[in-house]
Write a protein that holds these residues in place. Sequence first.
Motif, PDB file in Angstrom:
ATOM      1  N   LEU A   1      12.559  17.906   3.667  1.00  9.55           N
ATOM      2  CA  LEU A   1      11.159  17.971   3.113  1.00  9.55           C
ATOM      3  C   LEU A   1      11.141  16.560   2.559  1.00  9.55           C
ATOM      4  CD1 LEU A   1      10.914  21.584   1.547  1.00  9.55           C
ATOM      5  CD2 LEU A   1       9.899  20.565   3.599  1.00  9.55           C
ATOM      6  N   SER A   2       9.989  16.106   2.133  1.00 10.04           N
ATOM      7  CA  SER A   2       9.673  14.964   1.572  1.00 10.04           C
ATOM      8  C   SER A   2       9.981  15.126   0.018  1.00 10.04           C
ATOM      9  CB  SER A   2       8.347  14.235   1.714  1.00 10.04           C
ATOM     10  OG  SER A   2       7.410  15.324   1.155  1.00 10.04           O
ATOM     11  N   LEU A   3      10.265  13.850  -0.705  1.00 10.91           N
ATOM     12  CA  LEU A   3      10.252  13.960  -2.173  1.00 10.91           C
ATOM     13  C   LEU A   3       9.072  14.199  -2.600  1.00 10.91           C
ATOM     14  CD1 LEU A   3      12.031  13.208  -4.579  1.00 10.91           C
ATOM     15  CD2 LEU A   3      10.851  10.775  -4.500  1.00 10.91           C
ATOM     16  N   ARG A   4       7.974  14.085  -2.130  1.00 14.39           N
ATOM     17  CA  ARG A   4       6.678  14.525  -3.167  1.00 14.39           C
ATOM     18  C   ARG A   4       6.622  16.401  -2.817  1.00 14.39           C
ATOM     19  NH1 ARG A   4       1.445  15.095   0.278  1.00 14.39           N
ATOM     20  NH2 ARG A   4      -0.030  15.867  -1.272  1.00 14.39           N
ATOM     21  N   THR A   5       7.056  16.794  -1.641  1.00 18.82           N
ATOM     22  CA  THR A   5       7.135  18.074  -1.574  1.00 18.82           C
ATOM     23  C   THR A   5       8.095  18.849  -2.493  1.00 18.82           C
ATOM     24  OG1 THR A   5       6.146  18.167   0.551  1.00 18.82           O
ATOM     25  CG2 THR A   5       7.203  20.184   0.020  1.00 18.82           C
TER      26      THR A   5
ATOM     27  N   LEU B   1       0.715  -1.319  -0.302  1.00 17.49           N
ATOM     28  CA  LEU B   1      -0.070   0.051   0.014  1.00 17.49           C
ATOM     29  C   LEU B   1       0.956   1.478   0.096  1.00 17.49           C
ATOM     30  CD1 LEU B   1      -2.733  -1.045   2.499  1.00 17.49           C
ATOM     31  CD2 LEU B   1      -3.067  -0.728   0.118  1.00 17.49           C
ATOM     32  N   ARG B   2       1.831   1.174   1.039  1.00 16.50           N
ATOM     33  CA  ARG B   2       2.802   2.573   0.966  1.00 16.50           C
ATOM     34  C   ARG B   2       3.402   2.646  -0.240  1.00 16.50           C
ATOM     35  NH1 ARG B   2       3.423   0.559   6.158  1.00 16.50           N
ATOM     36  NH2 ARG B   2       5.145  -0.611   5.537  1.00 16.50           N
ATOM     37  N   ALA B   3       3.918   1.638  -1.049  1.00 16.37           N
ATOM     38  CA  ALA B   3       4.798   1.542  -2.336  1.00 16.37           C
ATOM     39  C   ALA B   3       3.848   2.446  -3.520  1.00 16.37           C
ATOM     40  CB  ALA B   3       4.950   0.363  -2.855  1.00 16.37           C
ATOM     41  N   ARG B   4       2.692   2.341  -3.353  1.00 15.70           N
ATOM     42  CA  ARG B   4       1.721   2.948  -4.483  1.00 15.70           C
ATOM     43  C   ARG B   4       1.578   4.420  -4.175  1.00 15.70           C
ATOM     44  NH1 ARG B   4      -3.681   0.239  -5.751  1.00 15.70           N
ATOM     45  NH2 ARG B   4      -3.895   0.604  -3.389  1.00 15.70           N
ATOM     46  N   GLN B   5       2.135   4.817  -2.752  1.00 12.19           N
ATOM     47  CA  GLN B   5       1.795   6.165  -2.384  1.00 12.19           C
ATOM     48  C   GLN B   5       3.112   7.079  -2.805  1.00 12.19           C
ATOM     49  OE1 GLN B   5       0.761   6.221   1.502  1.00 12.19           O
ATOM     50  NE2 GLN B   5      -1.263   5.429   1.340  1.00 12.19           N
ATOM     51  N   VAL B   6       4.242   6.463  -2.988  1.00  6.68           N
ATOM     52  CA  VAL B   6       5.457   7.245  -3.334  1.00  6.68           C
ATOM     53  C   VAL B   6       5.302   7.708  -4.589  1.00  6.68           C
ATOM     54  CG1 VAL B   6       8.143   6.608  -3.604  1.00  6.68           C
ATOM     55  CG2 VAL B   6       6.698   5.342  -1.897  1.00  6.68           C
ATOM     56  N   PRO B   7       5.719   9.101  -4.774  1.00  7.69           N
ATOM     57  CA  PRO B   7       5.474   9.870  -6.017  1.00  7.69           C
ATOM     58  C   PRO B   7       6.687   9.197  -6.943  1.00  7.69           C
ATOM     59  CG  PRO B   7       6.349  11.325  -4.292  1.00  7.69           C
ATOM     60  CD  PRO B   7       5.965   9.880  -3.638  1.00  7.69           C
ATOM     61  N   ARG B   8       6.556   9.038  -8.180  1.00  6.48           N
ATOM     62  CA  ARG B   8       7.349   8.786  -9.152  1.00  6.48           C
ATOM     63  C   ARG B   8       7.916   9.993  -9.836  1.00  6.48           C
ATOM     64  NH1 ARG B   8       7.691   4.252  -7.133  1.00  6.48           N
ATOM     65  NH2 ARG B   8       6.023   2.767  -7.302  1.00  6.48           N
ATOM     66  N   VAL B   9       9.304  10.097  -9.975  1.00  7.88           N
ATOM     67  CA  VAL B   9       9.758  11.129 -10.738  1.00  7.88           C
ATOM     68  C   VAL B   9       9.718  10.718 -12.186  1.00  7.88           C
ATOM     69  CG1 VAL B   9      12.354  12.376 -11.110  1.00  7.88           C
ATOM     70  CG2 VAL B   9      11.431  11.552  -8.867  1.00  7.88           C
ATOM     71  N   PRO B  10       9.474  11.656 -12.960  1.00  8.69           N
ATOM     72  CA  PRO B  10       9.067  11.684 -14.466  1.00  8.69           C
ATOM     73  C   PRO B  10      10.593  11.371 -15.155  1.00  8.69           C
ATOM     74  CG  PRO B  10       7.903  13.663 -13.796  1.00  8.69           C
ATOM     75  CD  PRO B  10       8.743  13.236 -12.475  1.00  8.69           C
ATOM     76  N   ARG B  11      10.426  10.414 -16.132  1.00  4.37           N
ATOM     77  CA  ARG B  11      11.678  10.122 -16.693  1.00  4.37           C
ATOM     78  C   ARG B  11      12.609  11.477 -17.395  1.00  4.37           C
ATOM     79  NH1 ARG B  11      11.450   5.079 -20.086  1.00  4.37           N
ATOM     80  NH2 ARG B  11      12.790   4.075 -18.387  1.00  4.37           N
ATOM     81  N   GLY B  12      13.727  11.193 -17.182  1.00  2.00           N
ATOM     82  CA  GLY B  12      14.491  12.288 -17.675  1.00  2.00           C
ATOM     83  C   GLY B  12      14.567  13.556 -16.565  1.00  2.00           C
ATOM     84  N   LEU B  13      13.745  13.689 -15.371  1.00  3.28           N
ATOM     85  CA  LEU B  13      13.720  14.898 -14.842  1.00  3.28           C
ATOM     86  C   LEU B  13      14.634  14.625 -13.398  1.00  3.28           C
ATOM     87  CD1 LEU B  13      12.595  17.658 -14.122  1.00  3.28           C
ATOM     88  CD2 LEU B  13      10.711  16.602 -12.958  1.00  3.28           C
ATOM     89  N   HIS B  14      15.718  15.521 -13.079  1.00  2.00           N
ATOM     90  CA  HIS B  14      16.437  15.178 -11.944  1.00  2.00           C
ATOM     91  C   HIS B  14      16.037  16.231 -10.860  1.00  2.00           C
ATOM     92  CE1 HIS B  14      19.782  14.039  -9.469  1.00  2.00           C
ATOM     93  NE2 HIS B  14      20.097  15.531  -9.367  1.00  2.00           N
ATOM     94  N   VAL B  15      15.508  15.588  -9.782  1.00  3.44           N
ATOM     95  CA  VAL B  15      15.229  16.365  -8.760  1.00  3.44           C
ATOM     96  C   VAL B  15      16.079  16.431  -7.487  1.00  3.44           C
ATOM     97  CG1 VAL B  15      13.217  16.710  -7.143  1.00  3.44           C
ATOM     98  CG2 VAL B  15      12.791  16.361  -9.660  1.00  3.44           C
ATOM     99  N   GLU B  16      16.669  17.579  -6.920  1.00  2.00           N
ATOM    100  CA  GLU B  16      17.434  17.614  -5.887  1.00  2.00           C
ATOM    101  C   GLU B  16      16.318  17.627  -4.666  1.00  2.00           C
ATOM    102  OE1 GLU B  16      20.505  17.240  -5.125  1.00  2.00           O
ATOM    103  OE2 GLU B  16      21.016  16.827  -7.280  1.00  2.00           O
ATOM    104  N   ARG B  17      16.481  16.547  -3.813  1.00  2.00           N
ATOM    105  CA  ARG B  17      15.497  16.470  -2.662  1.00  2.00           C
ATOM    106  C   ARG B  17      15.969  17.480  -1.597  1.00  2.00           C
ATOM    107  NH1 ARG B  17      13.540  11.402   0.842  1.00  2.00           N
ATOM    108  NH2 ARG B  17      12.321  12.512   2.269  1.00  2.00           N
ATOM    109  N   ILE B  18      15.093  18.519  -1.496  1.00  7.20           N
ATOM    110  CA  ILE B  18      15.367  19.632  -0.342  1.00  7.20           C
ATOM    111  C   ILE B  18      15.382  18.982   1.023  1.00  7.20           C
ATOM    112  CG2 ILE B  18      14.488  21.893   0.692  1.00  7.20           C
ATOM    113  CD1 ILE B  18      13.189  22.241  -2.093  1.00  7.20           C
ATOM    114  N   HIS B  19      16.693  19.443   1.770  1.00  6.90           N
ATOM    115  CA  HIS B  19      16.953  18.822   3.193  1.00  6.90           C
ATOM    116  C   HIS B  19      15.669  19.011   3.898  1.00  6.90           C
ATOM    117  CE1 HIS B  19      19.200  17.607   6.541  1.00  6.90           C
ATOM    118  NE2 HIS B  19      18.693  18.797   7.150  1.00  6.90           N
TER     119      HIS B  19
END
Length: 155
Positions: free
Chosen positions: A29-33, A9-27
């Motif tokens: 904050l969650s990946l979603r934010t 259930l939790r695995a389906r809630q994790v946001p997926r990063v679109p292909r080719g997009l590199h996102v730096e996670r802000i210290h």
Amino acid sequence: MPRRQPGALRARQVPRVPRGLHVERIHGLSLRTSLAIERVERLSGDYYLYAGATDRALRRYRQFLRPPGRRPRYPQEEGCGCRGCSFRDVRHARDVLDDVLRRLPPGPRAELGHRVRALDAEYVARTLPDPLAEGRRWRADLWWRRRLANGPEGT
């Protein structure tokens, strides 16, 4: 009917990063934010809201409040309006955070807002009110701009 595993259930809630997009996670904050902030920065037409501006604003806000103690802090006025120099004024960093908060969807707005409110409380405790702020023309409607400034930062 078999029950689903909690991990599935939790695995389906994790946001997926679109292909080719590199996102730096802000210290802090969650990946979603972080994804939502990256999208706001990418789609914004604002000169001061560019890729990485929110992370830079959060770091600058924390850095301004970092020195321990009870001595008042005074934001420095920055005369240069370019993207790089403008963050020397912590009030500009707070302006950027306010702009991002207004543009975010509700969930990420709440998470970032929680972090910013904690920093705001410390900012109010560590800065002094400006009794002449109402007469100033430059954004006197914003509470963080109605604090004494132009002293040496840190003293």
